[in-house]
Design an enzyme around this catalytic site. Structure first.
Site, PDB file in Angstrom:
ATOM      1  N   PRO A 130       0.698  -1.229  -0.137  1.00 56.29           N
ATOM      2  CA  PRO A 130      -0.170  -0.087   0.007  1.00 56.29           C
ATOM      3  C   PRO A 130       0.908   1.275  -0.229  1.00 56.29           C
ATOM      4  O   PRO A 130       0.451   2.374  -0.600  1.00 56.29           O
ATOM      5  CB  PRO A 130      -0.801  -0.014   1.347  1.00 56.29           C
ATOM      6  CG  PRO A 130      -0.937  -1.789   1.558  1.00 56.29           C
ATOM      7  CD  PRO A 130       0.342  -2.331   1.077  1.00 56.29           C
ATOM      8  N   GLY A 133       3.994   1.015  -3.694  1.00 54.44           N
ATOM      9  CA  GLY A 133       3.618   1.095  -5.364  1.00 54.44           C
ATOM     10  C   GLY A 133       4.708   0.426  -5.836  1.00 54.44           C
ATOM     11  O   GLY A 133       4.952  -0.722  -5.698  1.00 54.44           O
ATOM     12  N   SER A 134       5.467   1.290  -6.907  1.00 51.70           N
ATOM     13  CA  SER A 134       6.330   0.414  -7.710  1.00 51.70           C
ATOM     14  C   SER A 134       7.786   0.534  -7.238  1.00 51.70           C
ATOM     15  O   SER A 134       8.605  -0.006  -7.570  1.00 51.70           O
ATOM     16  CB  SER A 134       6.635   1.568  -9.155  1.00 51.70           C
ATOM     17  OG  SER A 134       5.311   1.333  -9.829  1.00 51.70           O
ATOM     18  N   GLU A 243       7.289 -10.560 -17.450  1.00 49.65           N
ATOM     19  CA  GLU A 243       6.149  -9.907 -16.883  1.00 49.65           C
ATOM     20  C   GLU A 243       5.874  -8.651 -17.830  1.00 49.65           C
ATOM     21  O   GLU A 243       4.552  -8.370 -18.331  1.00 49.65           O
ATOM     22  CB  GLU A 243       6.161  -9.154 -15.415  1.00 49.65           C
ATOM     23  CG  GLU A 243       4.845  -8.832 -14.934  1.00 49.65           C
ATOM     24  CD  GLU A 243       4.892  -8.381 -13.581  1.00 49.65           C
ATOM     25  OE1 GLU A 243       3.808  -7.606 -13.230  1.00 49.65           O
ATOM     26  OE2 GLU A 243       5.945  -8.537 -12.896  1.00 49.65           O
ATOM     27  N   ARG A 244       6.794  -7.861 -18.126  1.00 52.09           N
ATOM     28  CA  ARG A 244       6.631  -6.690 -18.912  1.00 52.09           C
ATOM     29  C   ARG A 244       6.296  -6.925 -20.637  1.00 52.09           C
ATOM     30  O   ARG A 244       5.441  -6.617 -21.038  1.00 52.09           O
ATOM     31  CB  ARG A 244       7.877  -5.781 -19.067  1.00 52.09           C
ATOM     32  CG  ARG A 244       7.905  -5.089 -17.722  1.00 52.09           C
ATOM     33  CD  ARG A 244       9.387  -4.391 -17.533  1.00 52.09           C
ATOM     34  NE  ARG A 244       9.500  -3.835 -16.181  1.00 52.09           N
ATOM     35  CZ  ARG A 244      10.681  -3.712 -15.601  1.00 52.09           C
ATOM     36  NH1 ARG A 244      11.739  -3.540 -16.429  1.00 52.09           N
ATOM     37  NH2 ARG A 244      10.741  -3.137 -14.337  1.00 52.09           N
ATOM     38  N   THR A 366       4.542   1.339 -13.326  1.00 51.44           N
ATOM     39  CA  THR A 366       3.970   2.555 -14.194  1.00 51.44           C
ATOM     40  C   THR A 366       4.904   2.889 -15.325  1.00 51.44           C
ATOM     41  O   THR A 366       6.118   2.773 -15.274  1.00 51.44           O
ATOM     42  CB  THR A 366       3.560   3.367 -13.281  1.00 51.44           C
ATOM     43  OG1 THR A 366       4.986   4.160 -12.685  1.00 51.44           O
ATOM     44  CG2 THR A 366       2.657   3.370 -12.089  1.00 51.44           C
ATOM     45  N   GLU A 368       5.533   5.769 -15.743  1.00 50.77           N
ATOM     46  CA  GLU A 368       6.693   6.699 -15.335  1.00 50.77           C
ATOM     47  C   GLU A 368       7.831   6.135 -14.773  1.00 50.77           C
ATOM     48  O   GLU A 368       9.050   6.520 -15.225  1.00 50.77           O
ATOM     49  CB  GLU A 368       5.920   7.455 -14.225  1.00 50.77           C
ATOM     50  CG  GLU A 368       4.993   8.484 -14.965  1.00 50.77           C
ATOM     51  CD  GLU A 368       3.631   8.069 -15.239  1.00 50.77           C
ATOM     52  OE1 GLU A 368       2.853   8.535 -16.094  1.00 50.77           O
ATOM     53  OE2 GLU A 368       3.350   6.696 -14.809  1.00 50.77           O
TER      54      GLU A 368
END
Length: 389
Positions: A130, A133-134, A243-244, A366, A368
């Site tokens: 939580p 994030g990345s 995964e990407r 993300t 970014e």
């Protein structure tokens, strides 16, 4: 068929998968989208057909096939109007199972990987938190060694299959003072005391189960440590390329489906005395999007071919996800517009496709974050190497 990458066997597999999806999955999609629950029988059917074992060892029930069978699997899952259903399937097969296969010992492979390939157990990969994030290295979940056990405390979020799962592959800090060098990977059975999974309400991917998971003094056997202690971060990084690429392939496939559907619609919809596929502005817009999607697809296939040869394609995979997810969003937005008011109606596929596609530039890193990773490689000349030999 692109003969550079796909053989006749690949295409036979594609046809078999298409038939299976139309018969066993499509009739249930609307129910699963409404209830947000994918019934367990379909996991077993996927397992029976071998779809969860495409590129896993035969010793555990897999078929040990090349990655272009995986490409076929991913592409066809994007063409049945539920990216949420697709996510549940590929997150199980290529996130959770990837770690079991790569870091799990023989016991874990026999007790969890083999049943996963059969569709008898459902897995979830738990990395994102939580507050993190990345920022994987910033995770707060801990695993403290106490005798012959580890005690896990913390929380994870945005976990696909988090409520369905029979087990979790969990990243936790065994040495909180060591930053990313203090992360380890664990196999946690979902039946353990102290685990609470809360289902999240999402914009898209409605059929899939996405959860926040709390671990409150969860005790697991010390032997459930996967791989070496302190090597969790390299393990995670090692699998990011796959995964990407998965998310890039998903993106080009759903964009291609949107274009195909829209062209079909345009050939039947009339305005001002002719079908709307005869209006130059719409024709040229479709052509521009089709060109962008084709560029992405060719690039993605080339990256998969290199990964299939065991090359380290972190830069190419990162580029693939960054570009393909952006192109998919732009393409689907335009396709919805071409349907006019009908594009905004739930009975047509573009509304759901638009919502589902929006996850692409967010999940799995993300856009970014991906841009900053690429900036380090392209501008700062950072030379990333395989984290684990």
């Amino acid at each position: 068929m692109n003969s550079n990458y796909f053989t006749e066997e690949h295409e036979l597999f594609r046809k078999s998968l298409q038939d299976f999806l139309q018969k066993e999955v499509v009739p249930h999609i609307e129910k699963w989208e409404k209830t947000g629950t994918i019934e367990r029988f379909i996991w077993k059917k996927f397992g029976e057909m071998g779809f969860f074992g495409i590129n896993y060892p035969e010793a555990y029930g897999g078929m040990n096939l090349d990655l272009f069978y995986t490409v076929v699997f991913l592409e066809e899952l994007q063409k049945i109007k539920s990216s949420g259903f697709a996510a549940a399937m590929w997150a199980h097969a290529y996130l959770a199972q990837t770690h079991l296969n790569a870091e799990g010992d023989e016991r874990i492979k026999q007790e969890y990987l083999a049943p996963s390939i059969l569709g008898e157990k459902i897995g979830a990969l738990c990395i994102t938190e939580p507050f993190g994030g990345s920022d994987v290295a910033g995770m707060r979940t801990t695993a403290v060694k106490k005798g012959d056990k580890f005690v896990i405390n913390g929380s994870k979020t945005f976990i696909t299959n988090g409520v369905y799962a029979d087990y979790y592959v969990v990243a936790a800090k065994t040495d909180p003072e060591s930053g990313n060098k203090g992360i380890s990977m664990f196999l946690v059975d979902a039946n353990q005391k102290g685990i609470a999974a809360t289902k999240l309400d999402k914009l898209g991917w409605r059929a899939s189960d996405t959860a926040e998971i709390a671990f409150d003094n969860v005790e697991i056997p010390a032997e459930n440590l996967m791989g070496e202690e302190g090597k969790g971060f390299p393990y995670i990084m090692q699998h990011f390329a796959l995964e990407r690429l998965i998310m890039a392939i998903n993106a080009h496939a759903r964009a291609e489906y949107a274009i195909e559907y829209t062209i079909g619609y345009m050939s039947e919809r009339e305005a001002f005395g002719k079908t709307i596929d005869k209006f130059q502005a719409l024709r040229h817009t479709i052509v521009e999007h089709a060109t962008d999607v084709e560029h992405c697809k060719i690039f993605n296939y080339a990256a998969v071919a290199r990964l299939n040869q065991k090359e380290y394609v972190v830069k190419e995979a990162t580029m693939a996800k960054l570009k393909s997810t952006k192109v998919a969003d732009e393409t689907i937005y335009s396709c919805l517009q071409m349907l006019g008011g009908y594009g905004y109606m739930e009975e047509y596929p573009l509304a759901r496709l638009l919502r589902d596609s929006r996850l692409g530039p967010i999940g799995g890193g993300t856009s970014e974050i991906l841009k900053e990773i690429l900036s380090k490689m392209i501008i700062d000349k950072e030379n990333y190497k395989p984290a684990v030999k």
